[in-house]
Scaffold this active site. Structure first.
Site, PDB file in Angstrom:
ATOM      1  CE  LYS A 192      -4.118   1.712   2.850  1.00 45.76           C
ATOM      2  NZ  LYS A 192      -5.466   1.370   2.334  1.00 45.76           N
ATOM      3  N   GLY A 244      -5.249  10.014  -3.558  1.00 41.50           N
ATOM      4  CA  GLY A 244      -6.433   9.989  -2.703  1.00 41.50           C
ATOM      5  C   GLY A 244      -6.942  11.394  -2.499  1.00 41.50           C
ATOM      6  CB  SER A 245      -9.299  12.735  -0.060  1.00 38.12           C
ATOM      7  OG  SER A 245      -8.658  12.265   1.110  1.00 38.12           O
ATOM      8  CD  GLU A 247     -10.506  14.910   5.282  1.00 39.84           C
ATOM      9  OE1 GLU A 247     -11.249  14.521   4.364  1.00 39.84           O
ATOM     10  OE2 GLU A 247     -10.727  14.709   6.481  1.00 39.84           O
ATOM     11  N   GLY A 249      -4.047  13.793   1.753  1.00 40.21           N
ATOM     12  CA  GLY A 249      -2.778  14.272   1.177  1.00 40.21           C
ATOM     13  C   GLY A 249      -2.101  15.281   2.097  1.00 40.21           C
ATOM     14  CD  GLU A 266      -0.603  12.486  -9.455  1.00 39.53           C
ATOM     15  OE1 GLU A 266      -1.517  13.239  -9.830  1.00 39.53           O
ATOM     16  OE2 GLU A 266       0.545  12.519  -9.946  1.00 39.53           O
ATOM     17  CB  CYS A 300      -8.997  12.389  -9.388  1.00 38.14           C
ATOM     18  SG  CYS A 300      -8.174  11.630 -10.786  1.00 38.14           S
ATOM     19  CD  GLU A 397     -12.515  14.998  -5.532  1.00 42.59           C
ATOM     20  OE1 GLU A 397     -12.075  14.811  -4.390  1.00 42.59           O
ATOM     21  OE2 GLU A 397     -11.939  14.610  -6.554  1.00 42.59           O
TER      22      GLU A 397
HETATM   23  P1  NAD Z   1      -8.817   8.688   0.716  1.00 44.72           P
HETATM   24  O1  NAD Z   1      -7.861   9.810   0.779  1.00 44.72           O
HETATM   25  O2  NAD Z   1      -9.837   8.573   1.761  1.00 44.72           O
HETATM   26  O3  NAD Z   1      -8.056   7.303   0.717  1.00 44.72           O
HETATM   27  C1  NAD Z   1      -7.057   7.008  -0.198  1.00 44.72           C
HETATM   28  C2  NAD Z   1      -6.162   5.947   0.387  1.00 44.72           C
HETATM   29  O4  NAD Z   1      -5.503   6.480   1.516  1.00 44.72           O
HETATM   30  C3  NAD Z   1      -6.865   4.697   0.852  1.00 44.72           C
HETATM   31  O5  NAD Z   1      -6.053   3.595   0.545  1.00 44.72           O
HETATM   32  C4  NAD Z   1      -6.946   4.882   2.365  1.00 44.72           C
HETATM   33  O6  NAD Z   1      -6.984   3.680   3.084  1.00 44.72           O
HETATM   34  C5  NAD Z   1      -5.665   5.619   2.644  1.00 44.72           C
HETATM   35  N1  NAD Z   1      -5.658   6.480   3.827  1.00 44.72           N
HETATM   36  C6  NAD Z   1      -6.709   7.077   4.440  1.00 44.72           C
HETATM   37  N2  NAD Z   1      -6.277   7.814   5.483  1.00 44.72           N
HETATM   38  C7  NAD Z   1      -4.926   7.695   5.512  1.00 44.72           C
HETATM   39  C8  NAD Z   1      -3.908   8.236   6.338  1.00 44.72           C
HETATM   40  N3  NAD Z   1      -4.186   9.059   7.337  1.00 44.72           N
HETATM   41  N4  NAD Z   1      -2.629   7.930   6.075  1.00 44.72           N
HETATM   42  C9  NAD Z   1      -2.317   7.125   5.036  1.00 44.72           C
HETATM   43  N5  NAD Z   1      -3.240   6.569   4.236  1.00 44.72           N
HETATM   44  C10 NAD Z   1      -4.530   6.854   4.461  1.00 44.72           C
HETATM   45  O7  NAD Z   1      -9.441   8.773  -0.746  1.00 44.72           O
HETATM   46  P2  NAD Z   1     -10.510   7.822  -1.389  1.00 44.72           P
HETATM   47  O8  NAD Z   1     -11.841   8.204  -0.841  1.00 44.72           O
HETATM   48  O9  NAD Z   1     -10.088   6.408  -1.312  1.00 44.72           O
HETATM   49  O10 NAD Z   1     -10.380   8.258  -2.936  1.00 44.72           O
HETATM   50  C11 NAD Z   1     -11.015   9.321  -3.451  1.00 44.72           C
HETATM   51  C12 NAD Z   1     -10.052  10.477  -3.604  1.00 44.72           C
HETATM   52  O11 NAD Z   1      -8.942  10.113  -4.418  1.00 44.72           O
HETATM   53  C13 NAD Z   1     -10.713  11.625  -4.332  1.00 44.72           C
HETATM   54  O12 NAD Z   1     -10.441  12.824  -3.670  1.00 44.72           O
HETATM   55  C14 NAD Z   1     -10.053  11.596  -5.701  1.00 44.72           C
HETATM   56  O13 NAD Z   1     -10.071  12.824  -6.349  1.00 44.72           O
HETATM   57  C15 NAD Z   1      -8.695  11.118  -5.399  1.00 44.72           C
HETATM   58  N6  NAD Z   1      -8.028  10.576  -6.596  1.00 44.72           N
HETATM   59  C16 NAD Z   1      -7.035  11.305  -7.205  1.00 44.72           C
HETATM   60  C17 NAD Z   1      -6.426  10.831  -8.354  1.00 44.72           C
HETATM   61  C18 NAD Z   1      -5.336  11.627  -9.035  1.00 44.72           C
HETATM   62  O14 NAD Z   1      -4.616  11.055  -9.842  1.00 44.72           O
HETATM   63  N7  NAD Z   1      -5.187  12.889  -8.748  1.00 44.72           N
HETATM   64  C19 NAD Z   1      -6.812   9.603  -8.896  1.00 44.72           C
HETATM   65  C20 NAD Z   1      -7.822   8.896  -8.260  1.00 44.72           C
HETATM   66  C21 NAD Z   1      -8.424   9.393  -7.109  1.00 44.72           C
END
Ligand code: NAD
Length: 791
Positions: A192, A244-245, A247, A249, A266, A300, A397
């Site tokens: 997704k 993703g974030s 939070e 995670g 990640e 990130c 962040e």
């Molecule tokens: P996010 O955590 O809000 O969303 C990431 C993904 O998770 C999206 O597809 C979203 O729809 C989905 N999502 C949201 N809530 C969910 C839930 N409860 N259960 C399952 N899926 C859910 O993050 P974002 O705002 O899209 O991205 C920014 C974050 O990603 C930043 O914190 C960044 O540091 C991180 N990031 C990390 C890496 C890495 O490799 N470490 C790489 C890129 C981005």
């Protein structure tokens, strides 16, 4: 106007990238059928769509099908159906598919780049020169892993159906990081993309149709958090890979606790960009521009904390300001643009809010005097000085074009400041003295360290974090393990201990002098804090002795002792190896005594007891021997750089040992953790803890430094819970009943410690599964240190 004035007055003319191909693609597609499931394009069962718009103008780009639980279920079902054939296909067959994907992407490289810039807002220079080429390289690199899988990962099989959820900042690249290793390993995927940036994933699915990916092997579903949660919670998924974030995670860590699903996270970062006083300042400024303003800081691993040595701080900041004034903010499709819009208004508002709060907390925020485009979600590059270490801009962040600056006096202070964060994704170190930079790099708690560089990535080099930046690696050999499963523990289910399970029914006969087993903390035998004891029964139900009933305070003391022990992690591998050999030697000297103890406590026959002691000694020998052999690697990515993949200890590792084969299991768990330089807090078998307490003297004689191994006896489940919640424990290995394992995972979210459990099953500790590399891999973090070379 003289020539000099004319020269300074010269400006860039517009250099727009053509977008007609991308617009034609957008116009031709039916986005209401944008779910790619089982090789077909489907509408959401609910008929719902969501909007994706263009960050540079706010204009609607498409109304995209919004998957719900029923669609996710269909996608998982399709993946499960496709899995057996795909995973049984030859490595060569899978390699051909991966290669075909890479080549097809190459043929449509420009379309991918333009679409990515339109949908995400990133400058075309970045999507064209970085995102898309790296994504292609990922598929072609992983074709090779598909083919060498059996040779390189013996005893492993594909983990199964994989659920993958990715963010919006590198939509195509994150997709590649997820899908390429999964396909190489023989898994089927449901991925997704983020709801802000669905487009390049849709184009990628079209590529899959053309590249001969069998139906159902790759399923791409569009949607938001609900769709993501439906993937995470689906029982038909065996692994979740999330970027993703932090939070979200943590929500996912909790949601998957006890499910047996493999998990890699990640997450976010607050990476340090360290400029030492002997750095080449002009190069460091260029590095910094890339470090924090690449993709508008929505990265990130963005170097969002500038740490600069006091003596050069003013000069360096002055250079940074001059450079910032020259950054060109504008259309992402202009080839001269350095900074495009943020991805969405919500992100823009968040960044503004954090800057305002940072300023309220004392930071001085500076921006160049430049005009912003009149439409879109643009934000000027921002430099925050006078930032206290606790300021929100130094800790949170921001995920935007904001640099927080602090100064330091000496290298030690730089390291301390760099590590003063809950994250641990990346760091950059700038110094003309490579010896010094390589002295600093291992001391930084970060999964990636760039020396005199930043934002270098490659498919062959693992990427991923320490601490709350998540766990698992993407790319390279270590990334492949994330999609593979070794044989699961086949031992019997571990029953939860009951309060009475270890209670003796008869008293001791009083013939021997009382030996009171205390706890072993910081190299000393200490009384338990609560001053309670736990009776230990012989196999015949008599009183064998009493051990201390450890409590929360004892665990805290043990963790503090483990954290304070620097001698062990800093010892050379050869030194640790000698100590473990010596441990084996000393145990061997008391083999008869331990064998008798095993007979007395567990009721095994004398021969079996003797064998368990011998196997324990042999296992110590094994890990003593592997200590200086389970080493890192050197990668040679396609650039003038070497990447040192170093094996570092995880840190403080908690170990909860089961009851079966109590001496052997204790040694089998503690020895690999020690071998890799971790310090340990071990909770031995609740039923037979005397085998571990009898080891105190052996440990004391074996030159193991105080605090390297700490032993707390007591109620395993309770003590495990304390370890799981303790934020100074970095890793936790639990072989206990299913409930205790599940709780350990759920309770670990505070600092996202690396939890490894047997999912409620024990191992046969004499078997080959109970020893070797699988244990050592759990005992290390792979840190990739990038060192460029050449003039
Ligand atoms: P996010 O955590 O809000 O969303 C990431 C993904 O998770 C999206 O597809 C979203 O729809 C989905 N999502 C949201 N809530 C969910 C839930 N409860 N259960 C399952 N899926 C859910 O993050 P974002 O705002 O899209 O991205 C920014 C974050 O990603 C930043 O914190 C960044 O540091 C991180 N990031 C990390 C890496 C890495 O490799 N470490 C790489 C890129 C981005």
């Amino acid at each position: 106007m003289n020539i000099l004035e004319r020269y300074h007055a010269m400006d860039y003319g517009p250099a727009p990238e053509a977008r007609n191909e991308a617009d034609a693609w957008l116009a031709a597609r039916d986005f209401s059928k944008a779910l790619f499931i089982d090789g077909a394009w489907k509408a959401a069962a609910s008929g719902k769509t969501f909007d994706t718009s263009e960050p540079s103008s706010g204009k609607l780009l498409a109304k995209v099908s919004d998957a719900g639980a029923a669609d996710i279920d269909a996608a998982v079902t399709a993946a499960a159906k496709a899995l057996p054939k795909w995973s049984a296909s030859s490595g060569y067959a899978r390699a051909k598919v991966l290669y075909a994907i890479g080549r097809a992407m190459q043929r449509h490289q420009r379309l991918f780049a333009v679409l990515e810039s339109i949908d995400n807002g990133k400058p075309i220079r970045e999507s064209r020169d970085i995102d898309v080429p790296l994504a292609i390289r990922h598929f072609i690199h992983h074709a090779g892993w598909a083919q060498t899988l059996e040779k390189d990962f013996p005893g492993h099989k594909p983990v199964g159906v994989v659920g993958q959820v990715i963010p919006w900042n590198f939509p195509l690249l994150m997709l590649a990081w997820k899908i390429a290793p999964a396909l190489a390993a023989g898994c089927a995927v449901v991925l997704k993309p983020a709801e802000f940036t669905p487009l390049t994933a849709i184009l990628f699915a079209e590529i899959c149709e053309r590249a001969g990916v069998p139906e159902g092997v790759v399923n791409i579903v569009q949607g938001g958090p609900e769709a993501g949660a439906a993937i995470v919670n689906h029982p038909g998924v065996q692994k979740i890979a999330f970027t993703g974030s932090s939070e979200v995670g943590k929500i996912i860590r909790k949601a998957t606790a006890g499910s047996g699903k493999k998990l890699s996270l990640e997450l976010g970062g607050k990476s340090a960009f360290i400029v030492l006083e002997d750095a080449d300042l002009d190069s460091a400024v260029e590095g910094l521009v890339d470090g924090i303003w690449f993709n508008q800081g929505q990265v990130c691993c963005a170097g969002s904390r500038l740490l600069v040595q006091e003596g050069i701080a003013d000069a360096f900041i002055a250079k940074v300001k001059v450079r910032m004034s020259r950054l060109r903010v504008g259309s992402p499709l202009d080839k001269n643009t350095d900074i495009g819009p943020l991805v969405d208004r919500t992100q823009l508002d968040r960044v503004k809010g954090l800057i305002a709060e940072g300023a309220r907390q004392g930071a001085v925020c500076w921006q160049p005097d430049a005009a912003l485009p009149t439409t879109g979600y643009y934000h000027l590059p921002t430099l925050a000085t006078s930032v206290a270490p606790a300021n929100i801009l130094a800790q949170e962040e921001v995920f935007g074009p904001v640099l927080a600056t602090m100064s330091f006096r000496n290298t030690e202070e730089a390291i301390e400041l760099a590590n003063n964060t809950r994250y641990g994704l990346a760091a950059s170190v700038w110094s003309e003295n490579v010896n010094l930079a390589l002295h600093v790099a291992p001391q930084l708690k970060a999964g990636v360290v760039w020396v005199n560089g930043t934002n270098m990535f490659d498919a062959a080099c693992g990427f991923g974090g320490y601490r709350e930046s998540g766990f698992g690696r993407e790319g390279g050999r270590e990334g492949m393990f994330e999609y593979l499963a070794a044989k699961p523990p086949v031992g019997s289910a571990i029953k939860p201990a009951t309060a009475t399970s270890a209670q003796p029914v008869e008293q001791a006969d009083g013939s021997a002098i009382d030996r009171t087993a205390k706890l072993f903390i910081g190299g000393k035998q200490v009384r338990p804090d609560g001053n309670y004891s736990l009776a230990v029964a012989t196999a015949k139900g008599k009183l064998a002795g009493e051990v201390g009933l450890g409590n929360r305070k004892d665990i805290r003391d043990a963790v503090a002792a483990a954290r304070a022990c620097k001698a062990w992690p800093e010892a050379t591998a050869f030194n640790r190896s000698q100590v473990l050999y010596y441990f084996a030697e000393n145990l061997s000297g008391r083999a008869d005594e331990f064998a008798s103890r095993l007979v007395q406590l567990t009721g095994v026959a004398a021969k079996a007891a003797r064998e368990e002691v011998e196997q324990s000694i042999e296992r110590l020998f094994l890990y003593a021997g592997l200590t200086d052999k389970f080493e890192g690697r050197v990668h040679q990515p396609p650039a003038r750089v070497v990447t040192l993949a170093l094996h570092e200890p995880v840190g403080v590792v908690g170990i909860v040992a089961p009851d079966n084969q109590p001496l052997l299991n204790f040694i089998s768990l503690v020895a690999p953790a020690l071998a890799m330089g971790n310090t340990v807090v071990a909770i031995p078998s609740e039923r037979d803890p005397l085998l571990a307490t009898d080891l105190y003297q052996v440990i004391e004689y074996s030159d193991i430094p105080a605090g390297a191994i700490n032993i707390v006896t007591g109620r395993s489940a309770e003590l495990c819970g304390v370890l799981a919640k303790h934020d100074d424990v970095d890793g936790l290995w639990v072989f206990a009943d299913a409930d205790t394992c599940a709780k350990a995972e759920a309770d670990s979210i505070g600092n996202l410690k690396r939890v490894w459990t047997g999912n409620g099953r024990s191992l046969d500790w004499t078997s080959s599964e109970a020893a070797g590399e699988a244990f050592l891999r759990r005992a290390i973090e792979v840190k990739n240190v990038w060192v460029p070379y050449g003039d």
